[in-house]
Design an enzyme around this catalytic site. Structure first.
Site, short mmCIF file in Angstrom:
data_model
loop_
_atom_site.label_atom_id
_atom_site.label_comp_id
_atom_site.label_asym_id
_atom_site.label_seq_id
_atom_site.Cartn_x
_atom_site.Cartn_y
_atom_site.Cartn_z
N LYS A 124 66.47 41.24 65.99
CA LYS A 124 67.56 41.74 65.14
C LYS A 124 67.10 42.63 63.99
O LYS A 124 67.84 43.48 63.52
CB LYS A 124 68.35 40.56 64.57
CG LYS A 124 69.07 39.72 65.61
CD LYS A 124 69.81 38.57 64.96
CE LYS A 124 70.53 37.72 66.00
NZ LYS A 124 71.22 36.56 65.37
N ARG A 141 53.31 30.98 51.98
CA ARG A 141 54.46 31.89 51.87
C ARG A 141 55.17 31.68 50.52
O ARG A 141 55.50 32.64 49.83
CB ARG A 141 55.41 31.65 53.05
CG ARG A 141 56.69 32.48 53.03
CD ARG A 141 57.40 32.28 54.37
NE ARG A 141 58.81 32.66 54.34
CZ ARG A 141 59.27 33.90 54.55
NH1 ARG A 141 58.42 34.88 54.76
NH2 ARG A 141 60.56 34.15 54.54
N HIS A 173 64.27 37.78 53.87
CA HIS A 173 65.47 36.97 53.65
C HIS A 173 66.72 37.81 53.86
O HIS A 173 66.77 38.97 53.45
CB HIS A 173 65.50 36.41 52.22
CG HIS A 173 64.52 35.30 51.99
ND1 HIS A 173 64.13 34.87 50.73
CD2 HIS A 173 63.84 34.51 52.86
CE1 HIS A 173 63.27 33.89 50.84
NE2 HIS A 173 63.07 33.65 52.12
N TYR A 192 62.66 31.35 43.61
CA TYR A 192 61.37 31.72 43.03
C TYR A 192 61.54 32.21 41.60
O TYR A 192 60.65 32.04 40.77
CB TYR A 192 60.70 32.79 43.90
CG TYR A 192 60.45 32.30 45.31
CD1 TYR A 192 59.51 31.31 45.56
CD2 TYR A 192 61.18 32.81 46.38
CE1 TYR A 192 59.31 30.83 46.85
CE2 TYR A 192 60.98 32.33 47.66
CZ TYR A 192 60.04 31.35 47.89
OH TYR A 192 59.85 30.88 49.16
#
Length: 317
Positions: free
Chosen positions: A193, A266, A289, A298
């Site tokens: 995608k 990560r 994301h 974060y």
């Protein structure tokens, strides 16, 4: 002949119903539809299959074998059984999502008349603050591979690249040689995608070059045309479990007492970028994301660190 084929199919489905396998057959058809129509990932397909097979096991234990006999109450009781087993809220939410999608698929095919899972409500999930390593802990971890063997050259390159880019472990082990651009110092991550490019720095580049020169040729010696960037010791694609064991091993060697997983690197990549002034939108794009609210955690981590510094340093706190 057409009538005979129909009769055989009806007999097969009746037999499947009688012995409790018809629902399993429908699940496999549903997974195939997800793959072909929606381009779902292998991990998503594995999760949905696992969730739905657990549902079938529960239904069978209650004497329900026919999909037409599954009602709203049976679905509610299955979810209640997951609560009773103290399954995590995330696991229960995923099970509900799997069930809703499955029964909606069956409605679309005309196998059942309504989605019996439609009214199920997912439990509230509290966003857990991820564990991250300090910069010192990351440095110590990345120093662990000795770089004296092809395997450790590979390990060094993988760890450096993961921290340099914040790739998911599935993306890291799935990288092909064509995804690597050493001129631009970029990795191209391609899924069904989406596609994104993520930069990496000099330390990662040096580790990759050493691996490509003295490590990878040895690992793929018995494979004629391997196109994976990172391989196991047999020259084949590395597994998620293989990398999981690798990072655990080096974490122990580094004396890191925190729980460490591939995702820890990560999280650390993202948290350290934000702490050092990277804008949240750019970090979102690098992580791949789809929603910036996922990346927002974060920023919350960085703000919490500021508060900790203030509490320790301000004389009037």
């Amino acid at each position: 002949m057409v009538d005979d084929d129909k009769s055989i199919k009806v007999w097969q489905n009746d037999n499947l119903r009688r012995y409790g396998h018809y629902m399993e057959k429908l699940i496999e058809e549903f997974i195939m539809n997800m793959h072909e129509v929606k381009g779902s990932s292998k991990n998503t397909e594995m999760s949905y299959r696992s969730d739905l097979m657990h549902m079938v096991e529960y239904l069978n234990s209650k004497g329900i074998y026919n999909i037409e006999d599954v009602g709203e109450l049976a679905c509610e009781n299955f979810i209640k059984s997951l609560h009773d087993m103290n399954r995590a809220a995330t696991t229960i939410s995923r099970s509900i999502a799997s069930m809703k999608a499955f029964f909606e698929y069956l409605v679309g095919r005309g196998i059942i008349s309504n989605n019996v899972a439609a009214k199920l409500k997912a439990p509230k999930i509290e966003k857990k603050i991820p564990d991250i390593l300090s910069i010192e802990e990351v440095d110590n971890l990345l120093r662990q591979p000795s770089k004296k063997t092809p395997k450790e050259l590979r390990d060094k390159a993988m760890l450096e690249l993961m921290y340099a880019t914040g790739l998911r472990v599935s993306e890291l082990i799935g990288l092909k040689m064509e995804n690597l651009d050493l001129q631009l110092c970029e990795i191209r991550c391609i899924t069904r995608k989406t596609e994104r490019s993520v930069p990496f720095g000099n330390e990662a580049k040096k580790a990759i070059l050493s691996y490509l020169k003295n490590g990878r040729p040895v690992l793929i010696a018995d494979i004629e045309d391997s196109d994976y960037l990172f391989t196991n010791c047999s020259g084949k694609q590395m597994s998620r479990q293989g990398f999981w064991k690798l990072i655990k091993y080096y974490g122990q060697r580094a004396g890191i007492e925190k729980e460490i997983t591939p995702h820890t690197l990560r999280h650390s990549f993202a948290a350290h970028l934000v702490e050092n002034g990277a804008d949240i939108s750019s970090v979102k794009d690098m992580l791949g994301h789809s929603d910036i609210s996922t990346t927002q955690i974060y920023l919350n981590l960085a703000n919490r660190k500021i508060h900790d510094v203030y509490e320790k340093a301000h004389p009037r706190f």
